[in-house]
Design a protein around this motif. Structure first.
Motif, PDB file in Angstrom:
ATOM      1  N   ALA A  79     -34.407  10.610 -40.518  1.00 17.55           N
ATOM      2  CA  ALA A  79     -34.607  11.924 -41.139  1.00 17.55           C
ATOM      3  C   ALA A  79     -33.585  12.197 -42.228  1.00 17.55           C
ATOM      4  O   ALA A  79     -33.891  12.828 -43.246  1.00 17.55           O
ATOM      5  CB  ALA A  79     -34.544  13.015 -40.070  1.00 17.55           C
ATOM      6  N   VAL A  80     -32.342  11.698 -42.033  1.00 19.10           N
ATOM      7  CA  VAL A  80     -31.270  11.963 -43.003  1.00 19.10           C
ATOM      8  C   VAL A  80     -31.282  10.948 -44.141  1.00 19.10           C
ATOM      9  O   VAL A  80     -31.201  11.316 -45.327  1.00 19.10           O
ATOM     10  CB  VAL A  80     -29.900  11.955 -42.286  1.00 19.10           C
ATOM     11  N   ALA A 118     -43.031   6.723 -42.630  1.00 17.00           N
ATOM     12  CA  ALA A 118     -42.156   6.765 -41.457  1.00 17.00           C
ATOM     13  C   ALA A 118     -40.715   7.070 -41.857  1.00 17.00           C
ATOM     14  O   ALA A 118     -40.005   7.802 -41.156  1.00 17.00           O
ATOM     15  CB  ALA A 118     -42.230   5.439 -40.704  1.00 17.00           C
ATOM     16  N   LEU A 119     -40.269   6.524 -42.982  1.00 13.70           N
ATOM     17  CA  LEU A 119     -38.894   6.750 -43.420  1.00 13.70           C
ATOM     18  C   LEU A 119     -38.698   8.161 -43.967  1.00 13.70           C
ATOM     19  O   LEU A 119     -37.631   8.755 -43.784  1.00 13.70           O
ATOM     20  CB  LEU A 119     -38.524   5.725 -44.500  1.00 13.70           C
ATOM     21  N   ALA A 120     -39.714   8.694 -44.632  1.00  5.01           N
ATOM     22  CA  ALA A 120     -39.549   9.993 -45.292  1.00  5.01           C
ATOM     23  C   ALA A 120     -40.084  11.163 -44.481  1.00  5.01           C
ATOM     24  O   ALA A 120     -39.828  12.318 -44.836  1.00  5.01           O
ATOM     25  CB  ALA A 120     -40.249   9.961 -46.657  1.00  5.01           C
ATOM     26  N   GLY A 121     -40.819  10.889 -43.379  1.00  2.92           N
ATOM     27  CA  GLY A 121     -41.503  11.969 -42.683  1.00  2.92           C
ATOM     28  C   GLY A 121     -40.710  12.664 -41.593  1.00  2.92           C
ATOM     29  O   GLY A 121     -41.217  13.606 -40.977  1.00  2.92           O
ATOM     30  N   VAL A 125     -45.556  14.945 -46.212  1.00  6.05           N
ATOM     31  CA  VAL A 125     -45.077  13.715 -45.587  1.00  6.05           C
ATOM     32  C   VAL A 125     -44.285  14.120 -44.348  1.00  6.05           C
ATOM     33  O   VAL A 125     -43.127  14.530 -44.439  1.00  6.05           O
ATOM     34  CB  VAL A 125     -44.215  12.897 -46.567  1.00  6.05           C
ATOM     35  N   ASP A 126     -44.911  14.000 -43.195  1.00 12.60           N
ATOM     36  CA  ASP A 126     -44.334  14.487 -41.948  1.00 12.60           C
ATOM     37  C   ASP A 126     -44.911  13.650 -40.817  1.00 12.60           C
ATOM     38  O   ASP A 126     -46.108  13.316 -40.822  1.00 12.60           O
ATOM     39  CB  ASP A 126     -44.676  15.972 -41.765  1.00 12.60           C
ATOM     40  N   TRP A 127     -44.086  13.300 -39.822  1.00  6.33           N
ATOM     41  CA  TRP A 127     -44.562  12.460 -38.718  1.00  6.33           C
ATOM     42  C   TRP A 127     -45.728  13.097 -37.978  1.00  6.33           C
ATOM     43  O   TRP A 127     -46.714  12.424 -37.682  1.00  6.33           O
ATOM     44  CB  TRP A 127     -43.428  12.181 -37.739  1.00  6.33           C
ATOM     45  N   GLY A 177     -44.222   7.315 -31.935  1.00  7.00           N
ATOM     46  CA  GLY A 177     -43.068   6.751 -31.238  1.00  7.00           C
ATOM     47  C   GLY A 177     -41.762   7.388 -31.681  1.00  7.00           C
ATOM     48  O   GLY A 177     -40.859   7.605 -30.863  1.00  7.00           O
ATOM     49  N   LEU A 178     -41.643   7.711 -32.958  1.00  8.40           N
ATOM     50  CA  LEU A 178     -40.427   8.364 -33.446  1.00  8.40           C
ATOM     51  C   LEU A 178     -40.304   9.786 -32.892  1.00  8.40           C
ATOM     52  O   LEU A 178     -39.204  10.243 -32.576  1.00  8.40           O
ATOM     53  CB  LEU A 178     -40.439   8.392 -34.978  1.00  8.40           C
TER      54      LEU A 178
END
Length: 290
Positions: free
Chosen positions: A45-46, A84-87, A239-241, A264-265
């Motif tokens: 997230a960071v 996944a990296l940005a969400g 862009v969000d999980w 999973g995240l």
């Protein structure tokens, strides 16, 4: 005989100490697992948005993992790894904002209710019971029906439905016998009302409040995720999980990574928070009790 007796005593000590060592190892494993499960989604997230590949749509939808897309593409042709990296940023920020607002209102209110007159306490608790009786999803549906679909309204609604639970928790913790004894002692020695019923009581109810906040992470993440099915909060193109899971549910069997990676995240965020807080609180209890 001395050697035999010494060996026998050593075996007895080892047998008694073995469960403690196993328990200590288990606690260390759980603590490490908690840090790992919580650290991965928080780190993504960071730092994830800084290194995420492009998430613009337009590529071939539902490509399998490999080549230019290590985790494939979603139903809109967006890179799943980039999503996944940005969400995670919005998930963590909205969860933290909802919890912070709920506890910023509920903890002081619970302390005042616990220290107030019986009539005022009953009035506040009865009013909160009305909110408590409302299903959380019904509140979100009301937002969707009235057209209040912004992120601010979503955070406010999610925080609102948490307030009655937290107020009752603070009120109950403040009524514990050990807490009441300390407060009565402070009152007898002439301490001011605000120091007794706000500062001291607040300090004593802090451990259960922290544990409750950790368990409420699961509830808040679930509500924020459910809001996407109702069209409340984030835009469909965000862009969000949670949004990513909602948008790609129909492709679960065609491209499992599109759903399983963000889901999973989300699970890791909730499970890691609970594990970590439980283990840290247990260490604090052992340190206090010796």
């Amino acid at each position: 005989m001395i050697d035999l007796a010494g060996k026998s005593a050593l075996r007895e000590v080892t047998t008694v100490a073995a469960p403690w060592r196993r328990g200590r190892v288990t606690r260390r494993v759980l603590l490490a697992l908690g840090w790992l499960l919580l650290g991965i989604p928080v780190a993504l997230a960071v730092l994830g948005p800084l290194v995420a590949p492009s998430t613009r749509p337009g590529d071939v939808p539902l490509q399998p993992p490999g080549g230019a897309h290590l985790l494939g593409t979603d139903v809109f042709g967006r890179d799943v790894l980039g999503l996944a990296l940005a969400g995670g940023t919005s998930v963590v920020l909205l969860t933290a904002a909802s919890l912070a607002l709920a506890y910023a209102v509920a903890v002081p209110l619970g302390l005042v209710v616990a220290a107030g007159a019986r009539l005022a306490e009953d009035l506040v608790i009865r009013a909160l019971d009305v909110v408590l009786a409302l299903p959380s999803l019904l509140v979100l549906m009301a937002l969707a029906a009235t057209g209040r679909r912004g992120v601010g309204w979503l955070v406010l609604a999610v925080a609102l439905v948490q307030v009655p639970y937290v107020v009752r928790l603070v009120r109950g913790a403040a009524a514990a016998p050990a807490c009441l004894t300390a407060l009565e002692t402070m009152t007898l020695v002439g301490e001011p009302w605000w120091r007794v019923h706000l500062l001291e009581t607040g300090r004593r109810v802090l451990p259960p409040v922290l544990v409750n906040a950790a368990t409420r992470v699961v509830t808040v993440v679930g509500l924020l995720s459910s809001a996407n099915f109702l069209g409340v909060g984030l835009a469909p193109a965000a862009v969000d999980w949670a949004v990513l899971v909602d948008q790609n549910m129909t492709a679960l069997f065609l491209a499992p990574a599109v759903v399983l990676v963000p889901a999973g995240l989300l699970v890791a965020l909730c499970a890691g928070t609970n594990l970590l807080v439980d283990e840290l609180l247990e260490r604090r209890v052992r340190a206090v009790t010796g």
